[in-house]
Design a protein around this motif. Structure first.
Motif, PDB file in Angstrom:
ATOM      1  N   UNK A   1      16.643  16.838 -11.206  1.00 15.35           N
ATOM      2  CA  UNK A   1      16.287  15.618 -10.475  1.00 15.35           C
ATOM      3  C   UNK A   1      14.774  15.539 -10.313  1.00 15.35           C
ATOM      4  N   UNK A   2      14.218  14.371 -10.595  1.00 16.79           N
ATOM      5  CA  UNK A   2      12.786  14.114 -10.417  1.00 16.79           C
ATOM      6  C   UNK A   2      12.667  12.900  -9.510  1.00 16.79           C
ATOM      7  N   UNK A   3      12.190  13.128  -8.287  1.00 18.94           N
ATOM      8  CA  UNK A   3      12.167  12.078  -7.276  1.00 18.94           C
ATOM      9  C   UNK A   3      10.866  11.280  -7.343  1.00 18.94           C
ATOM     10  N   UNK A   4      11.002   9.967  -7.291  1.00 18.34           N
ATOM     11  CA  UNK A   4       9.840   9.088  -7.233  1.00 18.34           C
ATOM     12  C   UNK A   4       9.212   9.129  -5.844  1.00 18.34           C
ATOM     13  N   UNK A   5       7.945   8.749  -5.717  1.00 20.65           N
ATOM     14  CA  UNK A   5       7.381   8.566  -4.374  1.00 20.65           C
ATOM     15  C   UNK A   5       8.115   7.425  -3.660  1.00 20.65           C
ATOM     16  N   UNK A   6       8.016   7.407  -2.348  1.00 16.86           N
ATOM     17  CA  UNK A   6       8.576   6.288  -1.597  1.00 16.86           C
ATOM     18  C   UNK A   6       7.841   5.003  -1.975  1.00 16.86           C
ATOM     19  N   UNK A   7       8.586   3.884  -2.044  1.00 18.33           N
ATOM     20  CA  UNK A   7       8.030   2.569  -2.396  1.00 18.33           C
ATOM     21  C   UNK A   7       7.319   2.605  -3.746  1.00 18.33           C
ATOM     22  N   UNK A   8       7.954   3.195  -4.743  1.00 18.77           N
ATOM     23  CA  UNK A   8       7.315   3.273  -6.064  1.00 18.77           C
ATOM     24  C   UNK A   8       8.326   3.006  -7.172  1.00 18.77           C
TER      25      UNK A   8
ATOM     26  N   UNK B   1       2.517  10.210   1.594  1.00 19.69           N
ATOM     27  CA  UNK B   1       1.329  11.073   1.571  1.00 19.69           C
ATOM     28  C   UNK B   1       1.281  11.976   0.342  1.00 19.69           C
ATOM     29  N   UNK B   2       2.412  12.145  -0.331  1.00 16.58           N
ATOM     30  CA  UNK B   2       2.464  12.955  -1.551  1.00 16.58           C
ATOM     31  C   UNK B   2       2.607  12.078  -2.798  1.00 16.58           C
ATOM     32  N   UNK B   3       2.020  10.900  -2.744  1.00 23.62           N
ATOM     33  CA  UNK B   3       2.210   9.935  -3.819  1.00 23.62           C
ATOM     34  C   UNK B   3       1.804  10.509  -5.174  1.00 23.62           C
ATOM     35  N   UNK B   4       0.604  11.054  -5.265  1.00 24.82           N
ATOM     36  CA  UNK B   4       0.128  11.582  -6.542  1.00 24.82           C
ATOM     37  C   UNK B   4       0.970  12.769  -7.004  1.00 24.82           C
ATOM     38  N   UNK B   5       1.330  13.627  -6.065  1.00 22.16           N
ATOM     39  CA  UNK B   5       2.093  14.820  -6.416  1.00 22.16           C
ATOM     40  C   UNK B   5       3.472  14.465  -6.983  1.00 22.16           C
ATOM     41  N   UNK B   6       4.053  13.355  -6.516  1.00 23.40           N
ATOM     42  CA  UNK B   6       5.374  12.941  -6.997  1.00 23.40           C
ATOM     43  C   UNK B   6       5.281  12.041  -8.221  1.00 23.40           C
ATOM     44  N   UNK B   7       4.289  11.161  -8.238  1.00 23.12           N
ATOM     45  CA  UNK B   7       4.167  10.222  -9.356  1.00 23.12           C
ATOM     46  C   UNK B   7       3.699  10.913 -10.630  1.00 23.12           C
ATOM     47  N   UNK B   8       2.835  11.918 -10.492  1.00 26.84           N
ATOM     48  CA  UNK B   8       2.285  12.598 -11.654  1.00 26.84           C
ATOM     49  C   UNK B   8       3.345  13.153 -12.599  1.00 26.84           C
ATOM     50  N   UNK B   9       4.324  13.917 -12.100  1.00 30.11           N
ATOM     51  CA  UNK B   9       5.354  14.454 -12.997  1.00 30.11           C
ATOM     52  C   UNK B   9       6.158  13.365 -13.707  1.00 30.11           C
ATOM     53  N   UNK B  10       6.401  12.242 -13.025  1.00 34.14           N
ATOM     54  CA  UNK B  10       7.138  11.143 -13.656  1.00 34.14           C
ATOM     55  C   UNK B  10       6.345  10.600 -14.840  1.00 34.14           C
ATOM     56  N   UNK B  11       5.063  10.344 -14.626  1.00 28.10           N
ATOM     57  CA  UNK B  11       4.225   9.834 -15.700  1.00 28.10           C
ATOM     58  C   UNK B  11       4.104  10.853 -16.829  1.00 28.10           C
TER      59      UNK B  11
ATOM     60  N   UNK C   1       0.854  -1.185   0.000  1.00 27.04           N
ATOM     61  CA  UNK C   1       0.000   0.000   0.000  1.00 27.04           C
ATOM     62  C   UNK C   1       0.890   1.235   0.000  1.00 27.04           C
ATOM     63  N   UNK C   2       0.433   2.290  -0.636  1.00 22.89           N
ATOM     64  CA  UNK C   2       1.247   3.497  -0.732  1.00 22.89           C
ATOM     65  C   UNK C   2       1.545   4.050   0.667  1.00 22.89           C
ATOM     66  N   UNK C   3       2.799   4.448   0.867  1.00 23.76           N
ATOM     67  CA  UNK C   3       3.236   4.992   2.145  1.00 23.76           C
ATOM     68  C   UNK C   3       3.470   6.503   2.074  1.00 23.76           C
TER      69      UNK C   3
END
Length: 268
Positions: free
Chosen positions: A195-202, A55-65, A51-53
């Motif tokens: 640098x573009x950081x991934x979310x934790x555990x992603x 709290x900023x998962x969407x905010x970090x994952x969105x730019x990567x995608x 499960x996502x850990x």
């Protein structure tokens, strides 16, 4: 059933439990399997999940995608922008078999000796150009800031990255490129690197992991390389072979797809 000292159940064990608990008077193993199949139940199968850990998962994952689809901060990337996906494959074991591995032959699988001698470990640091599919890598004794900086130099000192407008580096939150230090360090090394950081555990969002999976299956399984030098030669040899016909991964998952999936998870 939950009190039994078992973590997984076969159809035969489920049948016996049904009979012992007098839930049914009689049933064959085939009948029990049919009941389970009808309800899409397979109690002997498990899948790991995380499960996502962050709290900023969407905010970090969105730019990567977005970068995978050639966009950054709502604007299309320019023709002189590059995207790099990078990480380390650490603790690659060097295992020498006590008897030589035998190739498959007619009606016989390949044979790999169970006994082995340990030759230590190596680390493979690699960077994938998301748009060309080319891989740039180096093998080191270990991971760390200096080995990863060397990977950055390996990429950034060659064209088209040296003269690119922007080179986006997608990395996870490992110690070699920790979010608290890596963005500033990368910028100090190369002004056009971002640098573009991934979310934790992603790490599943990092395309270099797809290449590492191919490497593992195609070049390191079975593992019969007795020395670090032999392991290094195999890894870099595979990289060279891969690059001859490299193509970018066809990444279809978008920011909108992720947002929709997150909405479904939160509603469940």
């Amino acid at each position: 059933m939950l009190k039994l000292p078992l973590s997984r159940f076969s159809t035969a064990e489920i049948r016996q439990w049904l009979l012992d608990e007098q839930i049914v008077a009689s049933a064959s193993v085939a009948t029990v399997w049919r009941w389970l199949h009808q309800d899409a139940l397979r109690p002997w199968f498990y899948h790991s999940w995380l499960f996502r850990r962050d709290p900023q998962f969407l905010e970090k994952a969105g730019p990567v995608l977005d970068l995978y689809h050639r966009r950054w901060q709502g604007e299309p990337l320019g023709p002189n922008d590059c995207v790099i996906s990078a990480d380390e494959k650490s603790q690659v074991q060097v295992l020498g078999r006590s008897t030589s591995t035998q190739a498959p032959s007619a009606k016989r699988s390949g044979l790999v000796e169970f006994e082995y001698t340990r030759g230590g470990t190596v680390a493979y640091l690699a960077a994938l150009d998301v748009f060309s599919g080319q891989v740039f890598g180096r093998v080191d004794a270990t991971t760390g800031i200096e080995p990863f900086n060397a990977l950055v130099h390996l990429v950034m000192l060659r064209e088209p990255y040296r003269s690119a407008n922007r080179v986006f580096w997608i990395v996870d939150n490992g110690a070699s490129h920790h979010p608290s230090t890596f963005p500033a360090r990368l910028q100090s090394l190369y002004a056009n690197a971002v640098a573009v950081m991934l979310p934790f555990h992603a790490s599943w969002l990092n395309q270099i992991e797809l290449y590492f999976s191919i490497l593992q299956r195609k070049a390191l399984t079975p593992n019969d390389l007795a020395t670090p030098a032999a392991m290094t030669e195999r890894i870099l040899g595979f990289e060279h072979r891969y690059n001859r016909n490299a193509k970018p991964f066809h990444w279809r998952f978008t920011r909108a797809d992720l947002e929709e999936r997150m909405r479904r998870l939160e509603a469940a």
